[in-house]
Design a protein around this motif. Sequence first.
Motif, mmCIF file in Angstrom:
data_model
loop_
_atom_site.group_PDB
_atom_site.id
_atom_site.type_symbol
_atom_site.label_atom_id
_atom_site.label_comp_id
_atom_site.label_asym_id
_atom_site.label_seq_id
_atom_site.Cartn_x
_atom_site.Cartn_y
_atom_site.Cartn_z
ATOM 1 N N LYS A 63 0.839 -1.195 0.000
ATOM 2 C CA LYS A 63 0.000 0.000 0.000
ATOM 3 C C LYS A 63 0.872 1.242 0.000
ATOM 4 O O LYS A 63 2.051 1.198 0.353
ATOM 5 C CB LYS A 63 -0.885 0.065 1.267
ATOM 6 N N GLN A 140 0.162 -0.063 9.983
ATOM 7 C CA GLN A 140 0.463 -0.045 8.550
ATOM 8 C C GLN A 140 1.950 0.131 8.260
ATOM 9 O O GLN A 140 2.354 0.164 7.099
ATOM 10 C CB GLN A 140 -0.313 1.098 7.876
ATOM 11 N N ALA A 144 2.993 -0.562 4.337
ATOM 12 C CA ALA A 144 2.665 0.607 3.534
ATOM 13 C C ALA A 144 3.805 1.609 3.518
ATOM 14 O O ALA A 144 4.479 1.828 4.532
ATOM 15 C CB ALA A 144 1.403 1.291 4.078
#
Length: 346
Positions: A63, A140, A144
Amino acid sequence: MGPLSRRGLLLGGLTLAGGGFLAGGLGLDEAWAIDGPTIISCDGWGSRRNRGVLPVYDRRPVKILVHHTATPNAKVTTRDAAVRLARSIQNFHMDRRGWPDTGQHFTVSRGGIVLEGRHRSLEFVRVGRWQVEGAHCTGQNVVAIGIENEGTYTAVNPPGVLWEKLRSLCAYLCGQYRIRPTQIFGHRDFKDTACPGDKLYAALPRLRSEVAGLLGQKLKKATVDPVAWPLLRIADRGQRVLAAQHLLRAAGVPGIVPDGRFTRELADAVRAFQAERGFGRDDPDLDSGDGPNGMIGGETWPALARPVRAGEGGEAQRAVEVLLRGRNKPVPDVVTPEIWQRLLTP
């Protein structure tokens, strides 16, 4: 530092942790690999040395998270101004937050100057393998890449030159790591925050589409604008606020009056709920506080929106009924988190 595990490796002040696969073995082709923007490395802008060891994972990020610094929209947009920004962010993160280095992987200034944030992020992107663990969004940071965009984009759009470089950087990251353009998100998708600002967040579908175009891809409308948790805050009102109030009552939060109005009193109750669960700490934005802010976003919704079975009764089912009003749709047998997100989408 103690001995590393069998799956760990020390890389010049960084720990390579096990788990996942090497993105460098993906065999990137011309459809993905594109030239990126000029990026000033940490050495190039004179960063401080990181403190201690930064973990590096032998898995590819899947991501990209877009942030804004929530600082004034500066009119001076020179390279020197961008360097000062990078240094101020690193000082804030290391001295105020106590982190070992800058939290985000990359920064884009209002003048369209792209800088490396966390040490060795650029090095690993260039070879298309490994990821330095960030500190830009709880939950995250190992999956990410975080990008900070200088400015506050609550009521105004980012300048064109910033947008152009953000788009180019995202396309480069997607190409190197094989990240799908549909996996570009805003900070608020995973945290209770207004970041990256209402205007920039609203532009993310366009960003996904334009990044896909740079990669020679075309996205369907449903993937350009994926279903996400909404952000609720003071002065909001309506069905989604009413549903949140029922869910807070279901979670045992006292003093909640289900009237569909997001008042300061409701924000205080939400803030207490968040504090009990340790939410809202250590945001990377330069103006962010050190604790919960009382907004209901990508961190609090998943804690409230538990699975609900049809006919079980109680406050959680009342929340489902509120969101189904006027939709002429049957009550699902089980309302999962994914269905909650769809129900909360206007």
